[in-house]
Design an enzyme around this catalytic site. Structure first.
Site, PDB file in Angstrom:
ATOM      1  N   CYS A 122      -5.680   8.609   7.841  1.00  0.00           N
ATOM      2  CA  CYS A 122      -5.681   8.318   9.280  1.00  0.00           C
ATOM      3  C   CYS A 122      -5.362   9.572  10.077  1.00  0.00           C
ATOM      4  O   CYS A 122      -4.413  10.283   9.768  1.00  0.00           O
ATOM      5  CB  CYS A 122      -4.637   7.246   9.607  1.00  0.00           C
ATOM      6  SG  CYS A 122      -5.045   5.636   8.953  1.00  0.00           S
ATOM      7  N   LYS A 141       0.836  -1.207   0.000  1.00  0.00           N
ATOM      8  CA  LYS A 141       0.000   0.000   0.000  1.00  0.00           C
ATOM      9  C   LYS A 141       0.868   1.254   0.000  1.00  0.00           C
ATOM     10  O   LYS A 141       0.625   2.194  -0.753  1.00  0.00           O
ATOM     11  CB  LYS A 141      -0.901   0.007   1.235  1.00  0.00           C
ATOM     12  CG  LYS A 141      -1.586   1.341   1.512  1.00  0.00           C
ATOM     13  CD  LYS A 141      -2.112   1.416   2.924  1.00  0.00           C
ATOM     14  CE  LYS A 141      -2.704   2.779   3.225  1.00  0.00           C
ATOM     15  NZ  LYS A 141      -1.685   3.800   3.523  1.00  0.00           N
ATOM     16  N   ASN A 142       1.893   1.286   0.863  1.00  0.00           N
ATOM     17  CA  ASN A 142       2.686   2.505   1.010  1.00  0.00           C
ATOM     18  C   ASN A 142       3.553   2.793  -0.214  1.00  0.00           C
ATOM     19  O   ASN A 142       4.029   3.913  -0.385  1.00  0.00           O
ATOM     20  CB  ASN A 142       3.533   2.449   2.282  1.00  0.00           C
ATOM     21  CG  ASN A 142       2.678   2.562   3.540  1.00  0.00           C
ATOM     22  OD1 ASN A 142       1.538   3.032   3.491  1.00  0.00           O
ATOM     23  ND2 ASN A 142       3.200   2.110   4.670  1.00  0.00           N
ATOM     24  N   ILE A 194       3.595  18.590   7.142  1.00  0.00           N
ATOM     25  CA  ILE A 194       4.296  18.399   5.873  1.00  0.00           C
ATOM     26  C   ILE A 194       5.334  19.504   5.677  1.00  0.00           C
ATOM     27  O   ILE A 194       5.685  19.848   4.560  1.00  0.00           O
ATOM     28  CB  ILE A 194       3.305  18.341   4.693  1.00  0.00           C
ATOM     29  CG1 ILE A 194       2.428  19.586   4.630  1.00  0.00           C
ATOM     30  CG2 ILE A 194       2.438  17.088   4.756  1.00  0.00           C
ATOM     31  CD1 ILE A 194       1.664  19.716   3.314  1.00  0.00           C
ATOM     32  N   ASP A 195       5.852  20.017   6.796  1.00  0.00           N
ATOM     33  CA  ASP A 195       6.818  21.112   6.689  1.00  0.00           C
ATOM     34  C   ASP A 195       8.094  20.693   5.959  1.00  0.00           C
ATOM     35  O   ASP A 195       8.690  21.493   5.236  1.00  0.00           O
ATOM     36  CB  ASP A 195       7.145  21.699   8.070  1.00  0.00           C
ATOM     37  CG  ASP A 195       7.663  20.664   9.052  1.00  0.00           C
ATOM     38  OD1 ASP A 195       7.268  19.491   8.931  1.00  0.00           O
ATOM     39  OD2 ASP A 195       8.460  21.006   9.939  1.00  0.00           O
ATOM     40  N   GLN A 196       8.522  19.437   6.111  1.00  0.00           N
ATOM     41  CA  GLN A 196       9.738  18.981   5.422  1.00  0.00           C
ATOM     42  C   GLN A 196       9.505  18.876   3.909  1.00  0.00           C
ATOM     43  O   GLN A 196      10.412  19.132   3.121  1.00  0.00           O
ATOM     44  CB  GLN A 196      10.209  17.637   5.983  1.00  0.00           C
ATOM     45  CG  GLN A 196      10.609  17.673   7.454  1.00  0.00           C
ATOM     46  CD  GLN A 196      11.728  18.664   7.741  1.00  0.00           C
ATOM     47  OE1 GLN A 196      12.803  18.597   7.155  1.00  0.00           O
ATOM     48  NE2 GLN A 196      11.472  19.609   8.631  1.00  0.00           N
ATOM     49  N   ARG A 231       0.848  15.386  11.827  1.00  0.00           N
ATOM     50  CA  ARG A 231       1.771  14.781  10.865  1.00  0.00           C
ATOM     51  C   ARG A 231       2.104  15.889   9.874  1.00  0.00           C
ATOM     52  O   ARG A 231       1.597  15.919   8.766  1.00  0.00           O
ATOM     53  CB  ARG A 231       1.115  13.592  10.153  1.00  0.00           C
ATOM     54  CG  ARG A 231       0.764  12.459  11.068  1.00  0.00           C
ATOM     55  CD  ARG A 231      -0.080  11.408  10.386  1.00  0.00           C
ATOM     56  NE  ARG A 231       0.674  10.502   9.558  1.00  0.00           N
ATOM     57  CZ  ARG A 231       0.134   9.458   8.927  1.00  0.00           C
ATOM     58  NH1 ARG A 231      -1.149   9.204   9.050  1.00  0.00           N
ATOM     59  NH2 ARG A 231       0.862   8.670   8.183  1.00  0.00           N
ATOM     60  N   ASP A 258       3.695   1.393  11.982  1.00  0.00           N
ATOM     61  CA  ASP A 258       2.439   0.823  11.476  1.00  0.00           C
ATOM     62  C   ASP A 258       2.083  -0.514  12.129  1.00  0.00           C
ATOM     63  O   ASP A 258       0.950  -0.971  11.997  1.00  0.00           O
ATOM     64  CB  ASP A 258       2.515   0.627   9.952  1.00  0.00           C
ATOM     65  CG  ASP A 258       2.268   1.919   9.185  1.00  0.00           C
ATOM     66  OD1 ASP A 258       1.866   2.913   9.817  1.00  0.00           O
ATOM     67  OD2 ASP A 258       2.477   1.937   7.964  1.00  0.00           O
ATOM     68  N   ILE A 269       7.493   7.801  16.584  1.00  0.00           N
ATOM     69  CA  ILE A 269       7.155   8.431  15.298  1.00  0.00           C
ATOM     70  C   ILE A 269       5.891   9.279  15.430  1.00  0.00           C
ATOM     71  O   ILE A 269       5.875  10.452  15.083  1.00  0.00           O
ATOM     72  CB  ILE A 269       6.952   7.370  14.188  1.00  0.00           C
ATOM     73  CG1 ILE A 269       8.084   6.325  14.198  1.00  0.00           C
ATOM     74  CG2 ILE A 269       6.814   8.035  12.814  1.00  0.00           C
ATOM     75  CD1 ILE A 269       9.444   6.796  13.793  1.00  0.00           C
TER      76      ILE A 269
END
Length: 428
Positions: free
Chosen positions: A116, A22-23, A123-125, A121, A304, A326
């Protein structure tokens, strides 16, 4: 809407075949935007995230043919259609459309993604990487606007090891001018998978799977055919199920080296794990010994699988501590496990599991994909019948879950929610 019912206490035995990752899939499908001709992706998992991405590519003008575990994408007529709302917000991995569309069209508008809800989480990076390549990035009314006159290679150091940012920067950089170097890059197998696809398309990438990735930009990328790697998280989930309730479970279509951290912890608990080229054989043993788990970036223990492993630890001897370095909000499964009789409490980034709980079937709700997997495992272990709602989360990441479990000897089936249950879902 449906719920999953599980009659606990049945021994698992037989063979399960693992689907494509999936990932990987959720990054490979957007990557096809970068090509100038048809891209064929094989070994696709049959999950709702894949269906959503196919629809999003059609929205921007792509011709997408989705067959049995294969997708053919014709990107020739795609345009930089803004996607500020709608389907894009249902999917966490829709952020890969940012890197792919920026790389191809030098502009993109993407609604901030959903999927999810695991706490912050950021997204700055990703944004830092896009800006280093020459893009202007703004956040307007819940959507990210990206614009660039041209993209130029740059040296980008990631402050946090991030799979999403590593892949997104790769997608944006493969058609940029000059060389891009990503330092402190993530090393997950899915990153190598995406780099393999891009290389087959004509990209020049070195170092994928290490912490420094070098990309020399090219003007054009052609279509190709690519087969997705097996899903190590799905495989790990079935390993945990087999350790919990298995007599002798064969897990086919796996890459055992991708699962060494999980194998090590299962062996520490007393589970027998036999490794072959593309197969694992798991034999659950009692008594199970409690172990401590700490999630880390690859090749460490995967975040996960933290929630599914917690369910297994409820049956082990002694006290186990599960720490997630994480995502700090990934403990929504704990309240549901408590409903089933588990003795678990959350302290900061850790859950403390007192073992040898006798789980009882109950009505529980999956709040996210891997919490759903954790509750299914608990249901297999419990006495009586467990009802799991929130199946839309589970269907995002597990192909034919109840079919695969039934073949192993589990008693699992779906039923429609009652009107009363539907009302409760609306209110929650």
């Amino acid at each position: 809407m449906q719920k999953l019912l599980i009659e606990g206490g049945h021994t698992l035995e037989g063979t399960v075949s693992i689907s494509g990752a999936k990932n990987s899939a959720v990054a490979l499908i957007p990557a096809a935007i970068l090509a100038d001709s048809a891209v064929v992706i094989d070994n696709l998992p049959v999950i709702s995230d894949v269906d959503l991405l196919a629809e999003l590519l059609r929205e921007i003008g792509g011709d997408v043919d989705l067959g049995n575990q294969t997708m053919t994408i014709h990107p020739e007529k795609m345009v930089a259609m803004p996607l500020p709302n709608g389907r894009v917000k249902k999917l966490r991995a829709s952020y890969y459309l940012m890197g792919a569309m920026l790389g191809k069209f030098k502009k993109a508008v993407i609604g901030l993604p959903g999927g999810c809800n695991l706490g912050p989480r950021p997204i700055d990076q990703h944004i830092k990487g896009f800006e280093a390549l020459g893009a202007q990035v703004t956040n307007e009314q819940g959507a990210i606007y990206l614009r660039a006159n041209e993209l130029r290679g740059a040296k980008i150091y990631l402050d946090v090891v991030s799979v999403g940012a590593t892949i997104n920067i790769m997608l944006a950089a493969v058609r940029a001018k000059g060389r891009t170097i990503i330092e402190n890059a993530a090393k997950e197998p899915e990153i190598i998978d995406v780099a393999t696809l891009l290389t087959s398309m004509g990209a020049k990438i070195k170092g994928a799977g290490t912490n420094v990735i070098r990309i020399d930009g090219v003007d054009h990328l052609q279509g190709c055919r690519h087969s997705i790697i097996p899903d190590r998280i799905e495989a790990g989930t079935y390993m945990i199920m087999a350790a919990a309730m298995g007599r002798r479970v064969h897990i086919d279509n796996v890459i055992p080296t991708h699962l060494e951290s999980v194998t090590a912890k299962l062996r520490e608990m007393g589970t027998t794990v036999e490794e072959y080229d593309d197969q694992l054989i798991i034999s659950g043993m009692d008594p199970k010994k409690g172990v401590d788990i700490k999630t880390l970036v690859y090749p460490g223990f995967p975040t996960d699988l933290q929630q599914p492993f917690t369910s297994l630890l409820t049956s082990a001897e002694g006290t186990s501590i599960v720490t997630d370095t994480i995502y700090d909000a990934r403990f929504k499964h704990v309240d549901e496990l408590r409903r089933m009789g588990a003795s678990v409490k959350v302290e900061g980034r850790s859950s403390i599991v007192n073992g040898k709980s006798s789980l009882q079937g109950a009505k529980v709700k999956a709040s996210d994909l891997r919490a759903g997997a954790a509750l299914v495992i608990a249901g297999l272990m419990a006495e009586g019948i467990t009802e799991v709602s929130g199946l839309e989360h589970i269907d995002r990441g597990y192909e034919h879950l109840e079919t695969k479990l039934t073949r192993l000897g589990a008693k699992v089936w779906r039923e429609e929610l009652t009107e009363e249950e539907l009302e409760q879902v609306k209110q929650s």
